[in-house]
Write a protein that holds these residues in place. Structure first.
Motif, short mmCIF file in Angstrom:
data_model
loop_
_atom_site.label_atom_id
_atom_site.label_comp_id
_atom_site.label_asym_id
_atom_site.label_seq_id
_atom_site.Cartn_x
_atom_site.Cartn_y
_atom_site.Cartn_z
N TRP A 276 0.83 -1.20 0.00
CA TRP A 276 0.00 0.00 0.00
C TRP A 276 0.87 1.25 0.00
O TRP A 276 0.55 2.24 -0.68
CB TRP A 276 -0.93 0.00 1.21
N LEU A 277 1.96 1.21 0.75
CA LEU A 277 2.89 2.35 0.74
C LEU A 277 3.47 2.54 -0.65
O LEU A 277 3.57 3.67 -1.15
CB LEU A 277 4.01 2.10 1.76
N GLY A 278 3.84 1.43 -1.30
CA GLY A 278 4.36 1.52 -2.66
C GLY A 278 3.33 2.06 -3.64
O GLY A 278 3.66 2.87 -4.52
N LEU A 279 2.07 1.63 -3.49
CA LEU A 279 1.00 2.12 -4.37
C LEU A 279 0.82 3.62 -4.24
O LEU A 279 0.76 4.36 -5.24
CB LEU A 279 -0.30 1.39 -4.05
N LEU A 280 0.74 4.11 -3.00
CA LEU A 280 0.56 5.54 -2.78
C LEU A 280 1.79 6.32 -3.26
O LEU A 280 1.67 7.45 -3.74
CB LEU A 280 0.29 5.82 -1.30
N ALA A 281 2.97 5.70 -3.14
CA ALA A 281 4.19 6.37 -3.61
C ALA A 281 4.16 6.59 -5.12
O ALA A 281 4.45 7.69 -5.60
CB ALA A 281 5.41 5.54 -3.22
N VAL A 282 3.78 5.56 -5.88
CA VAL A 282 3.79 5.73 -7.35
C VAL A 282 2.64 6.62 -7.81
O VAL A 282 2.78 7.36 -8.80
CB VAL A 282 3.75 4.37 -8.08
N PHE A 312 9.53 8.74 -4.95
CA PHE A 312 10.61 7.79 -5.19
C PHE A 312 11.25 7.36 -3.87
O PHE A 312 11.62 6.20 -3.70
CB PHE A 312 11.67 8.42 -6.10
N VAL A 313 11.40 8.31 -2.93
CA VAL A 313 11.95 7.97 -1.61
C VAL A 313 11.04 6.97 -0.90
O VAL A 313 11.50 5.96 -0.35
CB VAL A 313 12.13 9.25 -0.77
N LEU A 314 9.73 7.22 -0.93
CA LEU A 314 8.78 6.32 -0.27
C LEU A 314 8.73 4.96 -0.96
O LEU A 314 8.58 3.92 -0.30
CB LEU A 314 7.39 6.96 -0.26
N LEU A 315 8.87 4.93 -2.28
CA LEU A 315 8.91 3.66 -3.00
C LEU A 315 10.12 2.85 -2.57
O LEU A 315 10.02 1.63 -2.37
CB LEU A 315 8.94 3.91 -4.51
N GLY A 316 11.27 3.51 -2.41
CA GLY A 316 12.45 2.81 -1.93
C GLY A 316 12.24 2.20 -0.56
O GLY A 316 12.61 1.04 -0.31
N PRO A 322 17.77 -3.52 1.48
CA PRO A 322 18.87 -2.57 1.66
C PRO A 322 19.05 -1.62 0.48
O PRO A 322 19.35 -0.44 0.67
CB PRO A 322 20.09 -3.50 1.83
N VAL A 323 18.86 -2.13 -0.75
CA VAL A 323 18.99 -1.26 -1.93
C VAL A 323 17.94 -0.15 -1.89
O VAL A 323 18.22 1.02 -2.13
CB VAL A 323 18.86 -2.07 -3.23
N GLY A 324 16.69 -0.52 -1.58
CA GLY A 324 15.60 0.45 -1.54
C GLY A 324 15.76 1.48 -0.44
O GLY A 324 15.55 2.68 -0.66
N ILE A 325 16.16 1.03 0.75
CA ILE A 325 16.36 1.98 1.87
C ILE A 325 17.53 2.91 1.57
O ILE A 325 17.48 4.12 1.84
CB ILE A 325 16.57 1.23 3.19
N ASN A 326 18.60 2.35 0.98
CA ASN A 326 19.73 3.20 0.57
C ASN A 326 19.28 4.23 -0.46
O ASN A 326 19.72 5.38 -0.43
CB ASN A 326 20.86 2.34 -0.01
N ALA A 327 18.41 3.80 -1.37
CA ALA A 327 17.88 4.73 -2.37
C ALA A 327 17.12 5.86 -1.70
O ALA A 327 17.24 7.03 -2.09
CB ALA A 327 16.95 3.98 -3.34
N ALA A 328 16.33 5.52 -0.68
CA ALA A 328 15.55 6.53 0.03
C ALA A 328 16.46 7.53 0.75
O ALA A 328 16.23 8.75 0.69
CB ALA A 328 14.62 5.85 1.04
N LEU A 329 17.50 7.02 1.40
CA LEU A 329 18.40 7.91 2.13
C LEU A 329 19.21 8.78 1.17
O LEU A 329 19.43 9.97 1.43
CB LEU A 329 19.33 7.07 3.01
N TRP A 393 20.78 9.06 -8.79
CA TRP A 393 21.02 7.81 -8.07
C TRP A 393 19.87 7.39 -7.18
O TRP A 393 19.53 6.19 -7.11
CB TRP A 393 22.31 7.93 -7.25
N GLY A 394 19.24 8.32 -6.50
CA GLY A 394 18.12 7.95 -5.64
C GLY A 394 16.98 7.31 -6.44
O GLY A 394 16.39 6.30 -6.02
N GLU A 395 16.71 7.88 -7.62
CA GLU A 395 15.61 7.36 -8.43
C GLU A 395 15.95 6.00 -9.03
O GLU A 395 15.14 5.07 -8.99
CB GLU A 395 15.26 8.36 -9.53
N VAL A 396 17.14 5.85 -9.60
CA VAL A 396 17.47 4.58 -10.25
C VAL A 396 17.61 3.45 -9.23
O VAL A 396 17.20 2.31 -9.49
CB VAL A 396 18.75 4.73 -11.12
#
Length: 498
Positions: A276-282, A312-316, A322-329, A393-396
């Protein structure tokens, strides 16, 4: 680091006839205080052991209220350290900018005190390690930002400030309920101890409930669609320094809270709500981009772009990898640098053309104000995610995280999210290029002539505020390892790794 801006704010209570008698003296004092705070933040950076980024360092741990187990517990690790330095830097640059470009409305003494109190709340949020202390700092920023918008904002400032305070107070109430639910159940409010438990001792139902309460509270601040509606008004009406700090730091408090508090304290709840978090993020990514395409006002367009970028941060975060959280940070820091720069530039445009309406400004800025137009072009291509600059980098990495989410999450759903988010990245390029075509290219219109005289040229103070953000955008864009090496260790620790 927290004591210096506190002492500075208290010093401004001394009557003006006895201390700092002129507006410039007050602005210079604020610049000196925030500069000293930045030096302490840099000294923390040099004292930090980068060989153990997952360990809390430079801690202060004192008993606060023994009767109910509260402690004044502060510290930093690889997750919070970059945000601490970013906060101190942006606050200093805002004060530096006001040396020659104070907001209209006077009362500079009150504004300086409010910005210093705001800095205390922002820094405290990123270093607090007790849940109640975290909440106190988290709430400290609300009143100063409300007053800054209310007193120094534009014509619609009252409605914008009211909407800001109502939304954030509602979210804060839910946040406090969720944190106390976890703390009361486990018998401790220490964030490091709670994170080490990884949810053990909490039933799945409690974790789902606690994550929902905390998640909504943080999502309001992030802001996540559909809880974002306070943001465009607040950004549009706030003075330049208010917009820079709101975009550069305050939005990060929401996403930081999700990573620091909600995910490690209630991991089962995070797994339940992640799709649900991912859905709202996109949805936010696409909505923000489409809204930007429809905007006529430069500041409002940049505000709506924040909804998309924070998507994009919330999607990460939603990928729970770890890749997604790193993307968010990484996205947090990149957005703070680039959007902070964009709002500085929007303020410069408004000061020269007396409006941020793109049709009224007209085109041809490369001819009438080439340096301002060139830096605006740089900030825009950085924000749209050009490879080699920080915004890329955060987006990719968020897209890569969505392609391979946590094993407990539905991969097909997240691959769909990845495809939709990639479309949002294309739309992001569209609205920034549209904005540049409207403002920087073509012949200048008669209604879009800049103010003549000294304001038409870029001032030393403006260069001083912009150049560090440009340099850091290039640094972490060309060498993302500089930031990723700091965050990777503590991110792995969130998931029980080394």
């Amino acid at each position: 680091m927290l004591a210096i801006p506190l002492a500075g704010a208290l010093a401004l209570l001394v009557p003006a006839d006895r201390f700092l008698r002129t507006g410039f003296a007050v602005r210079a004092f604020g610049t000196a205080v925030s500069g000293a705070t930045l030096l302490v933040a840099i000294s923390a950076l040099t004292a930090f052991d980068f060989g153990a980024t997952s360990r809390m360092q430079l801690e202060v741990d004192r008993s606060w209220s023994p009767a109910i187990g509260l402690r004044f517990h502060l510290g930093v690790d690889g997750i919070s350290l970059p945000l601490v330095v970013l906060t101190a830097l942006l606050t200093f640059l805002c004060f530096l900018y006001t040396l020659r470009h104070p907001p209209e409305g006077g009362r500079i003494r009150l504004l300086t005190a409010l910005l210093l109190v705001l800095e205390i709340g922002m820094l405290g949020t990123f270093v607090a390690l007790d849940l109640v202390l975290f909440f106190v700092f988290f709430e400290t920023v609300l009143v100063p930002m409300y007053v800054v918008i209310m007193l120094w904002g534009g014509t619609g400032r009252r409605a914008a400030a009211t909407k800001f305070i109502l939304y954030t107070l509602l979210g804060s109430g839910l946040l406090l309920a969720g944190m106390l639910l976890v703390g009361a159940t486990l018998g401790t409010l220490d964030m490091t101890a709670l994170a080490d438990l990884h949810g053990s001792g909490l039933s799945r139902g409690i974790q789902i409930t606690a994550f929902a309460l905390m998640g909504i509270g943080f999502a309001v601040k992030a802001p996540m669609w559909p809880l974002h509606t306070w943001l465009p008004d607040a950004h549009t009406e706030a003075p330049t320094v208010g917009s820079v700090l709101l975009a550069g730091v305050l939005l990060k408090m929401g996403t930081y809270g999700l990573v620091r508090v909600a995910v490690p304290l209630a991991p089962d709840g995070a797994a339940f709500w992640a799709p649900w978090l991912g859905l709202l993020a996109v949805i936010g990514i696409i909505y923000g981009a489409l809204a930007c395409l429809a905007q006529r006002d430069l500041k409002r367009m940049i505000a709506y772009s924040s909804v998309g970028h924070m998507g994009f941060v919330l999607l990460g975060i939603a990928t729970l990898t770890p890749v997604g959280i790193n993307a968010a940070l990484f996205g947090n820091i990149a957005h703070g640098l680039i959007t902070g720069l964009l709002f500085f530039l929007a303020g410069a445009v408004k000061e020269r053309w007396r409006t941020t309406d793109m049709a009224s400004i007209g085109g041809g800025m490369l001819g009438t104000s080439p340096r301002l137009a060139s830096i605006l072009t740089f900030a825009s291509v950085a924000s749209l995610g050009l490879p080699g600059l920080a915004g890329f980098w955060g987006e990719v990495l968020a897209l890569i995280g969505a392609y391979r989410p946590h094993a407990d999450l539905p991969r097909e759903t997240f691959v769909t999210f990845m495809a939709v988010a990639a479309l949002g990245a294309v739309l992001t390029a569209a609205y920034f290029l549209r904005m540049l075509a409207k403002l920087t290219h073509g012949p200048s219109s008669s209604s879009g002539e800049p103010a003549r005289g000294p304001l038409a040229a870029v001032s030393v103070q403006e260069y001083a505020a912009w150049v560090p953000l440009i340099a850091l955008t290039l640094l972490i864009g060309l060498w993302p390892k500089t930031l990723l090496d700091v965050t990777t260790g503590p991110v792995r620790a969130l998931f029980g790794g080394g």
